[in-house]
Write a protein that holds these residues in place. Structure first.
Motif, PDB file in Angstrom:
ATOM      1  N   GLY A 364       0.796  -1.230   0.000  1.00  0.00           N
ATOM      2  CA  GLY A 364       0.000   0.000   0.000  1.00  0.00           C
ATOM      3  C   GLY A 364       0.822   1.269   0.000  1.00  0.00           C
ATOM      4  N   SER A 365       2.130   1.158   0.032  1.00  0.00           N
ATOM      5  CA  SER A 365       2.980   2.348   0.099  1.00  0.00           C
ATOM      6  C   SER A 365       3.146   2.978  -1.280  1.00  0.00           C
ATOM      7  N   ASP A 366       3.503   4.250  -1.275  1.00  0.00           N
ATOM      8  CA  ASP A 366       3.698   5.006  -2.507  1.00  0.00           C
ATOM      9  C   ASP A 366       5.103   5.601  -2.491  1.00  0.00           C
ATOM     10  N   SER A 367       5.996   5.028  -3.270  1.00  0.00           N
ATOM     11  CA  SER A 367       7.405   5.437  -3.235  1.00  0.00           C
ATOM     12  C   SER A 367       7.633   6.848  -3.776  1.00  0.00           C
ATOM     13  N   THR A 368       6.601   7.453  -4.379  1.00  0.00           N
ATOM     14  CA  THR A 368       6.769   8.815  -4.900  1.00  0.00           C
ATOM     15  C   THR A 368       6.568   9.880  -3.818  1.00  0.00           C
ATOM     16  N   ILE A 369       5.993   9.499  -2.688  1.00  0.00           N
ATOM     17  CA  ILE A 369       5.759  10.474  -1.617  1.00  0.00           C
ATOM     18  C   ILE A 369       7.091  10.828  -0.962  1.00  0.00           C
TER      19      ILE A 369
END
Length: 665
Positions: A364-369
């Motif tokens: 569920g993580s977003d590496s762009t944040i």
């Protein structure tokens, strides 16, 4: 030939592994394929000399000797590591170029610098010495660090600051411990009374808390709820806000102590109209908590698993040195360098394999944040504790290691989730002249809080109302509650008190200093300080609670107020910080310390410590040193036996006590 001097063998092996091969292990060093050598310290190879090294007369504890202030400071090799010191002496002589690879903190800087000076390395080599800063033992991180060597001369002020703190702690601990111990014998206390700049205020916190608990008398207080109903039959409650006219029936915290007053209000509002005077609904959001430093990690691990501060540090050291799954653990920083963001995907993969329970969180993580955690301006010698890109093999982690790793990994993953978003609603009512308020918070997007397993319990959603709306107060209710005593300290709350020690200081200027520095103790020493006080019998663990002993209370009561309180740490940290920034002077700091020390010695000598009369000296406790060890900056944890005056055994014990209190706390 270039010689790298690492703080520990594990770091030396990590450095050698990325240098040209083949590597060959020799006696006290590793030879690399290009001819460079990597050697190591084993923590501190040197320690402060004992008082009798300056004058044999100091073997006997006499008040007239105090204060003991060396004219020229002496270091001596630690007995078990003399061989490594000898190896370094030869290696530094043969090397063309030296590279300092101590841990990336104040004590790590001093640890290698003091060896270089002790060995008499020529000034020309010392001027050209380089500094290698490593916080991740995995090959890619070590290679990057090797590409960014800095002149070691840039870190001289940091080393001087650490040296000043080390010597000041020796002076403070040796002299005040001897003074109080000698005075204690006058009232029949036959044991060591250890005093330290950090350990004593920590003990004072626990003593003060325990006494507040014992002196506490519970009192009833009363709240009034208005149970309201809208025109469409929605129901909810609002709480009465007493006016200034009620002040004489309230305590210092605004709680109503009069049952009659509360019942009168409840009766008066029952069946009456409630008028909406204000209605606000404000959206809010909260970013994820920053990645861990050591103290924050210890606090959360204590709350979640009941782990001691030392147990968490031991697990961290193993995860860092043995498994290489986390970055440098003794960090006081909670931020990350911006460039580290590019490694997120590799770290995600490592977390997925090392902590399968977090696989969903990784997905569920977003590496762009890229949030507030990535801030180069907040990162100095080391950054926050985070997972590395290395994965653990299944079944290789102990239970405690796995728990600590999962906490670190979850906190890191939170940085790649959206903010927690919510709406705050507040409704203010006027009922029969009284003011009542209802508040509620509803989550609109859990964001990073989803990783905690559940969103915290929330109050029921309040109806949408406007100013001027009229409701019915169906009834008023008096809710009786009892004031609660302070809770005993636990590892988590005592660590929190040490890191947030500013709130225990009255002087605003000192509070500001303590808020801007490490607090009481450092990331590397806090766990050891708590264990030291337990070992010496001044504190004890009762389940999760930490309580003071009779000896601990007697010790605190026998000391001047300025020794019991954390204010001294604020004064020191202000001076030491200025020294590290090239804005303060070593000689001025030490001169002021010597003056205040003489005053304290005279003050102790003029009083009789009646608080220790009739108290038995604590029994010796065995101290089990964890994998983290009682190394740099950590307090000595040797047992301080209650010596029999005049006997050979007693004299030997007192000599051991002298060494034990010459630690940095």
């Amino acid at each position: 030939m270039k010689l790298y001097i690492a703080e520990k063998p594990s770091l030396a092996r990590a450095i050698a592994a990325v240098l040209p091969g083949p590597q060959k292990r020799e006696d006290g060093y590793i030879r690399c394929g290009n001819g460079d050598l990597v050697s190591w310290c084993i923590g501190h190879l040197l320690e402060q000399a004992e008082p009798e090294s300056y004058d044999p007369a100091y073997k006997q504890w006499r008040y007239e000797h105090l204060p003991i202030v060396p004219d020229k400071w002496k270091l001596k090799p630690r007995p078990k590591v003399r061989g490594q010191l000898s190896a370094l002496k030869k290696l530094t002589k043969d090397a063309d170029q030296l590279v300092h690879a101590g841990d990336p903190d104040r004590e790590g800087q001093l640890l290698v610098d003091e060896v270089i000076e002790y060995l008499g390395v020529p000034e020309s080599k010392r001027r050209s010495m380089q500094r290698l800063l490593i916080s991740d033992l995995n090959p890619s991180a070590v290679k990057r660090a090797l590409e960014r060597l800095k002149p070691n001369s840039e870190f001289v002020p940091l080393s001087v600051s650490a040296l000043a703190r080390s010597r000041a702690d020796w002076l403070y601990g040796i002299n005040l411990t001897r003074a109080l111990t000698l005075q204690g014998r006058r009232v029949g206390f036959d044991g060591l009374l250890s005093v330290g700049r950090v350990q004593t205020p920590v003990l004072g916190l626990v003593v003060e808390r325990d006494r507040a608990i014992e002196a506490f008398v519970s009192k009833p207080f009363f709240e009034v709820l208005a149970h309201l109903q809208t025109e469409d039959a929605q129901t909810f409650s609002a709480q009465w806000q007493p006016s200034e006219a009620c002040a004489r029936w309230q305590d210092d915290e605004g709680r109503v102590l009069s049952r009659d007053l509360a019942q009168n209000v409840a009766s008066r509002i029952t069946g009456r109209e409630a008028l909406v005077e204000s209605a606000t609904r404000k959206p809010g959001r909260q970013p994820p908590p920053l990645p861990y430093n050591l103290s924050a990690l210890q606090i959360d691990a204590s709350k979640a698993f009941g782990m001691s501060a030392q147990g968490v540090l031991d697990a961290c050291q193993s995860l860092y040195e043995k498994h290489r799954l986390i970055t440098y653990p003794r960090s006081d920083c909670r931020y990350l360098p911006k460039e580290h963001h590019a490694e997120a995907t590799a770290v995600f993969n490592a977390i997925r394999q090392s902590a399968p329970t977090l696989a969903g969180a990784v997905a569920g993580s977003d590496s762009t944040i890229k949030g507030r955690a990535w801030n180069d301006a907040k990162v100095e010698a080391h950054h926050a504790i985070i997972p590395t890109a290395k994965s653990a093999r299944e079944g290789t982690l102990s239970t405690s290691e796995a728990k600590v790793y999962e906490l670190i990994a979850r906190q890191y993953l939170m940085q790649f989730y959206q903010n927690w978003s919510y709406n705050d609603t507040e409704l203010t009512f006027r009922i029969e002249g009284g003011v009542f308020i209802a508040r509620a918070r509803q989550t609109t997007d859990p964001g990073w809080r989803a990783l905690l397993g559940k969103v915290a319990d929330e109050a029921p959603e309040l109806p949408l109302l406007s100013v001027g709306d009229r409701l019915l107060c169906e009834r008023g209710e008096v809710v009786e509650k009892q004031t609660q005593p302070p809770k005993p300290f636990t590892d988590a709350t005592l660590l929190a008190a040490m890191t947030g020690i500013a709130r225990f200081v009255a002087d605003p200027a000192l509070r500001k200093v303590l808020r801007e520095t490490d607090g009481l103790g450092t990331e590397a020493t806090r766990a050891g300080i708590i264990e030291l006080l337990v070992t010496r019998g001044y504190l004890s663990r009762q389940g999760k609670s930490i309580r003071s002993s009779a000896a601990g209370r007697g010790l605190i009561d026998a000391l001047p107020a300025q020794v019991q309180k954390p204010d001294l740490t604020a004064h020191w940290e202000s001076s030491l910080d200025a020294m590290a920034r090239r804005e303060g002077r070593y000689d001025q700091f030490m001169s002021a310390l010597n003056d205040s020390l003489s005053e304290l010695i005279n003050q102790l000598g003029a009083s009789t410590p009646e608080s220790l009369r009739g108290i038995d000296a604590p029994r010796k406790r065995r101290f089990t040193k964890g994998k983290g060890g009682a190394r740099k900056g950590a307090s000595s944890a040797k047992s301080d036996g209650a010596a029999k005056r005049g006997s050979k055994a007693g004299a030997a014990s007192r000599r051991r006590s002298t060494r034990a209190v010459s630690s940095k706390t």
